[in-house]
Design a protein around this motif. Sequence first.
Motif, mmCIF file in Angstrom:
data_model
loop_
_atom_site.group_PDB
_atom_site.id
_atom_site.type_symbol
_atom_site.label_atom_id
_atom_site.label_comp_id
_atom_site.label_asym_id
_atom_site.label_seq_id
_atom_site.Cartn_x
_atom_site.Cartn_y
_atom_site.Cartn_z
ATOM 1 N N MET A 1 0.837 -1.187 0.000
ATOM 2 C CA MET A 1 0.000 0.000 0.000
ATOM 3 C C MET A 1 0.879 1.246 0.000
ATOM 4 N N SER A 2 0.568 2.170 -0.857
ATOM 5 C CA SER A 2 1.337 3.400 -0.960
ATOM 6 C C SER A 2 0.746 4.473 -0.047
ATOM 7 N N TYR A 3 1.624 5.220 0.567
ATOM 8 C CA TYR A 3 1.201 6.323 1.422
ATOM 9 C C TYR A 3 1.595 7.665 0.814
ATOM 10 N N ASP A 4 1.705 7.714 -0.520
ATOM 11 C CA ASP A 4 2.069 8.952 -1.209
ATOM 12 C C ASP A 4 1.090 10.080 -0.926
ATOM 13 N N TYR A 5 -0.150 9.738 -0.648
ATOM 14 C CA TYR A 5 -1.168 10.766 -0.380
ATOM 15 C C TYR A 5 -0.817 11.614 0.830
ATOM 16 N N LEU A 6 0.045 11.109 1.704
ATOM 17 C CA LEU A 6 0.437 11.886 2.879
ATOM 18 C C LEU A 6 1.273 13.104 2.501
ATOM 19 N N ASN A 7 1.835 13.098 1.306
ATOM 20 C CA ASN A 7 2.591 14.245 0.812
ATOM 21 C C ASN A 7 1.763 15.117 -0.125
ATOM 22 N N ASP A 8 0.520 14.747 -0.333
ATOM 23 C CA ASP A 8 -0.366 15.450 -1.272
ATOM 24 C C ASP A 8 -1.230 16.454 -0.511
ATOM 25 N N LEU A 9 -0.602 17.515 -0.063
ATOM 26 C CA LEU A 9 -1.257 18.493 0.801
ATOM 27 C C LEU A 9 -2.513 19.090 0.180
ATOM 28 N N PHE A 10 -2.464 19.424 -1.100
ATOM 29 C CA PHE A 10 -3.580 20.110 -1.735
ATOM 30 C C PHE A 10 -4.440 19.205 -2.612
ATOM 31 N N GLY A 11 -4.245 17.910 -2.530
ATOM 32 C CA GLY A 11 -5.163 16.975 -3.166
ATOM 33 C C GLY A 11 -5.027 16.803 -4.665
ATOM 34 N N LYS A 12 -3.802 16.836 -5.162
ATOM 35 C CA LYS A 12 -3.586 16.653 -6.594
ATOM 36 C C LYS A 12 -4.214 15.335 -7.074
ATOM 37 N N PHE A 13 -4.146 14.301 -6.262
ATOM 38 C CA PHE A 13 -4.667 12.984 -6.652
ATOM 39 C C PHE A 13 -6.163 12.837 -6.361
ATOM 40 N N ARG A 14 -6.733 13.779 -5.613
ATOM 41 C CA ARG A 14 -8.163 13.731 -5.296
ATOM 42 C C ARG A 14 -8.996 14.588 -6.236
ATOM 43 N N ARG A 15 -8.377 15.411 -7.051
ATOM 44 C CA ARG A 15 -9.101 16.351 -7.899
ATOM 45 C C ARG A 15 -10.248 15.668 -8.632
ATOM 46 N N LYS A 16 -11.381 16.345 -8.621
ATOM 47 C CA LYS A 16 -12.596 15.905 -9.317
ATOM 48 C C LYS A 16 -13.167 14.607 -8.755
ATOM 49 N N LYS A 17 -12.702 14.195 -7.593
ATOM 50 C CA LYS A 17 -13.225 12.999 -6.948
ATOM 51 C C LYS A 17 -14.128 13.443 -5.796
ATOM 52 N N LYS A 18 -15.353 12.989 -5.786
ATOM 53 C CA LYS A 18 -16.308 13.317 -4.712
ATOM 54 C C LYS A 18 -15.989 12.433 -3.509
ATOM 55 N N THR A 19 -15.749 13.067 -2.368
ATOM 56 C CA THR A 19 -15.456 12.328 -1.140
ATOM 57 C C THR A 19 -16.356 12.845 -0.032
ATOM 58 N N LYS A 20 -16.251 12.232 1.125
ATOM 59 C CA LYS A 20 -17.038 12.709 2.267
ATOM 60 C C LYS A 20 -16.595 14.100 2.713
ATOM 61 N N PHE A 21 -15.415 14.539 2.254
ATOM 62 C CA PHE A 21 -14.879 15.849 2.622
ATOM 63 C C PHE A 21 -15.206 16.946 1.612
ATOM 64 N N THR A 22 -15.789 16.609 0.498
ATOM 65 C CA THR A 22 -15.982 17.567 -0.587
ATOM 66 C C THR A 22 -16.716 18.819 -0.127
ATOM 67 N N ASP A 23 -17.816 18.655 0.582
ATOM 68 C CA ASP A 23 -18.592 19.832 1.015
ATOM 69 C C ASP A 23 -17.796 20.700 1.989
#
Length: 132
Positions: A1-23
């Motif tokens: 499992m990769s933990y690269d998201y821990l370095n993704d402060l501004f959500g480059k990998f989450r862009r355009k993805k609807k999550t529970k945090f979107t609102d």
Amino acid sequence: MSYDYLNDLFGKFRRKKKTKFTDVENEARNILNLTYNRQITYDEFYKRFNKVIADFLELTGNCIDEDTPLWINQFGGNVFARWRQWHILRVAHSQHPEQFNTPELEAQFREIEAMNYDRWLMDKIKYCLNNL
């Protein structure tokens, strides 16, 4: 499992993805924009961003995962919390000047005021908005 998201402060990998945090993230971004453009007061920023932080913490459930907008966590803990202390002090000074009734207390307040936390906050908001 990769933990690269821990370095993704501004959500480059989450862009355009609807999550529970979107609102919550959209509300946070909106508040930053309104504050930076001076469309809301510091009091309003204080109240509204406190709610964002409370909602964010409730949603995390003390768990950081790939959907977590880490910038809210960093901004909330490192910028907003520090600025909030200044804002509370400023309000107290304005509403209860008798609490600063000695030259030493007034001098301390003026020293803190000279640190210009409002400009510092605006610089941090601009940084976040530029990266979002």
